[in-house]
Design a protein around this motif. Structure first.
Motif, mmCIF file in Angstrom:
data_model
loop_
_atom_site.group_PDB
_atom_site.id
_atom_site.type_symbol
_atom_site.label_atom_id
_atom_site.label_comp_id
_atom_site.label_asym_id
_atom_site.label_seq_id
_atom_site.Cartn_x
_atom_site.Cartn_y
_atom_site.Cartn_z
ATOM 1 N N PHE A 175 -4.422 6.970 -9.700
ATOM 2 C CA PHE A 175 -3.214 6.462 -8.716
ATOM 3 C C PHE A 175 -3.302 7.450 -7.500
ATOM 4 C CE2 PHE A 175 0.943 5.882 -6.971
ATOM 5 C CZ PHE A 175 0.796 4.469 -6.488
ATOM 6 N N THR A 176 -3.365 6.624 -6.257
ATOM 7 C CA THR A 176 -2.922 7.669 -5.014
ATOM 8 C C THR A 176 -2.474 6.788 -4.137
ATOM 9 O OG1 THR A 176 -3.976 8.924 -3.232
ATOM 10 C CG2 THR A 176 -5.351 7.323 -4.385
ATOM 11 N N LEU A 177 -1.564 7.060 -3.263
ATOM 12 C CA LEU A 177 -0.998 6.462 -2.131
ATOM 13 C C LEU A 177 -1.768 7.201 -0.834
ATOM 14 C CD1 LEU A 177 2.610 5.796 -3.121
ATOM 15 C CD2 LEU A 177 0.546 4.013 -2.950
ATOM 16 N N LEU A 178 -2.415 7.939 -1.009
ATOM 17 C CA LEU A 178 -2.926 8.809 0.077
ATOM 18 C C LEU A 178 -4.372 8.799 0.559
ATOM 19 C CD1 LEU A 178 -1.573 12.332 -0.808
ATOM 20 C CD2 LEU A 178 -0.318 10.699 0.792
ATOM 21 N N ASP A 179 -5.352 8.002 0.048
ATOM 22 C CA ASP A 179 -6.482 8.025 0.270
ATOM 23 C C ASP A 179 -7.180 6.668 0.658
ATOM 24 O OD1 ASP A 179 -8.254 10.530 -0.896
ATOM 25 O OD2 ASP A 179 -6.328 10.255 -1.879
ATOM 26 N N TYR A 180 -6.130 5.534 0.822
ATOM 27 C CA TYR A 180 -6.353 4.515 1.344
ATOM 28 C C TYR A 180 -5.261 4.064 2.126
ATOM 29 C CZ TYR A 180 -8.629 -0.197 2.068
ATOM 30 O OH TYR A 180 -9.173 -1.430 2.699
ATOM 31 N N LYS B 145 -2.323 1.557 1.459
ATOM 32 C CA LYS B 145 -2.655 0.734 0.259
ATOM 33 C C LYS B 145 -2.522 1.916 -0.945
ATOM 34 C CE LYS B 145 -3.721 -2.819 2.320
ATOM 35 N NZ LYS B 145 -2.876 -3.908 2.231
ATOM 36 N N SER B 146 -2.207 1.278 -2.425
ATOM 37 C CA SER B 146 -2.294 1.899 -3.576
ATOM 38 C C SER B 146 -3.964 1.828 -4.094
ATOM 39 C CB SER B 146 -1.430 1.463 -4.602
ATOM 40 O OG SER B 146 -1.582 0.071 -4.975
ATOM 41 N N ALA B 147 -4.341 2.751 -4.561
ATOM 42 C CA ALA B 147 -5.783 3.022 -5.102
ATOM 43 C C ALA B 147 -5.997 4.025 -6.288
ATOM 44 C CB ALA B 147 -6.575 3.426 -3.801
ATOM 45 N N CYS B 148 -7.259 3.860 -6.915
ATOM 46 C CA CYS B 148 -7.792 4.809 -7.542
ATOM 47 C C CYS B 148 -9.042 5.525 -6.932
ATOM 48 C CB CYS B 148 -7.986 4.378 -8.915
ATOM 49 S SG CYS B 148 -9.447 3.133 -8.962
#
Length: 224
Positions: free
Chosen positions: A11-16, A19-22
């Motif tokens: 889980f990350t909120l920083l890399d896209y 958007k929420s992403a893995c």
């Protein structure tokens, strides 16, 4: 079955953006950037098969917006286009982090409408590319960045700055290159973090760029 994924960030909120992403971290890279923070990924072996990643993503439908394909260099893997196609078919947005060394793969992904966002590493000028990356892949990088300049896919360009590897004047030349090509996105410049494990045995980076960048440039520059 081939184990190509070294690790996963669930889980990350920083890399896209927004958007929420893995993040799927693919093992291996065709560059040996001296400042690289991920030697265990670059030199290591994959620990997970893509089937295992699909099983994980099945549990994240409706919870995550996007999947980030990163590395290492994810585009060197021979099945990457089909893997991205499968993830896209699951309903996820797809972002790719790349060093730009595989313009043929990038072009195929663009033509097949499999990408929603790209982050491209702008390592250096042509003159410093070999010494920083230990490769002669600048022409391939330039093919990739020119592909992105001509597409409507959102993308960002980013550079790691180490004062002993990249001169301030070269950074200005890189900004001029982006201006000449009418780049309208954000240019992220990441200052090298001293005292961390890297591929090369580097001295500390002593200079920051806050007071050394052109003012009133048409390019939006974000320093990290």
């Amino acid at each position: 079955m081939v184990k190509s994924v070294s690790n996963i960030t669930p889980f990350t909120l920083l890399d896209y953006p927004d958007k929420s992403a893995c993040i799927l971290w693919y093992a291996g890279c065709n560059m040996r950037c001296l400042y690289c923070y991920n030697p265990e990924i670059v030199f290591g072996k994959g620990k997970f098969t893509f089937s295992e990643m699909i099983s994980f993503l099945e549990t994240r439908r409706g919870l995550l917006d996007a999947v980030v394909f990163s590395g290492g260099e994810c585009l060197i893997h021979k099945d990457i286009i089909e893997q991205i196609r499968l993830v896209k078919a699951m309903g996820f947005l797809v972002k790719v982090d790349t060093n730009g060394s595989k313009p043929d793969v990038l072009q195929s992904l663009i033509e097949q409408k499999l990408l929603d966002y790209v982050a491209l590493d702008f390592k250096s000028t042509r003159e410093s590319f070999l010494s920083i990356t230990q490769t002669d892949l600048y022409d391939q990088f330039e093919q990739s960045v020119q592909l992105l300049f001509k597409t409507n896919i959102p993308f960002e360009i980013r550079t790691t700055y180490h004062s002993e590897l990249l001169a301030k004047e070269e950074v200005k030349d890189m900004i001029d290159y982006l201006k000449f090509n009418e780049y309208t996105g954000t240019y992220y410049i990441q200052h090298f973090k001293n005292n961390v494990e890297t591929i090369g045995k580097l001295p500390n980076s002593h200079t920051r760029l806050e007071n050394h960048l052109p003012v009133n440039t048409a390019i939006k520059i974000v320093l990290r």
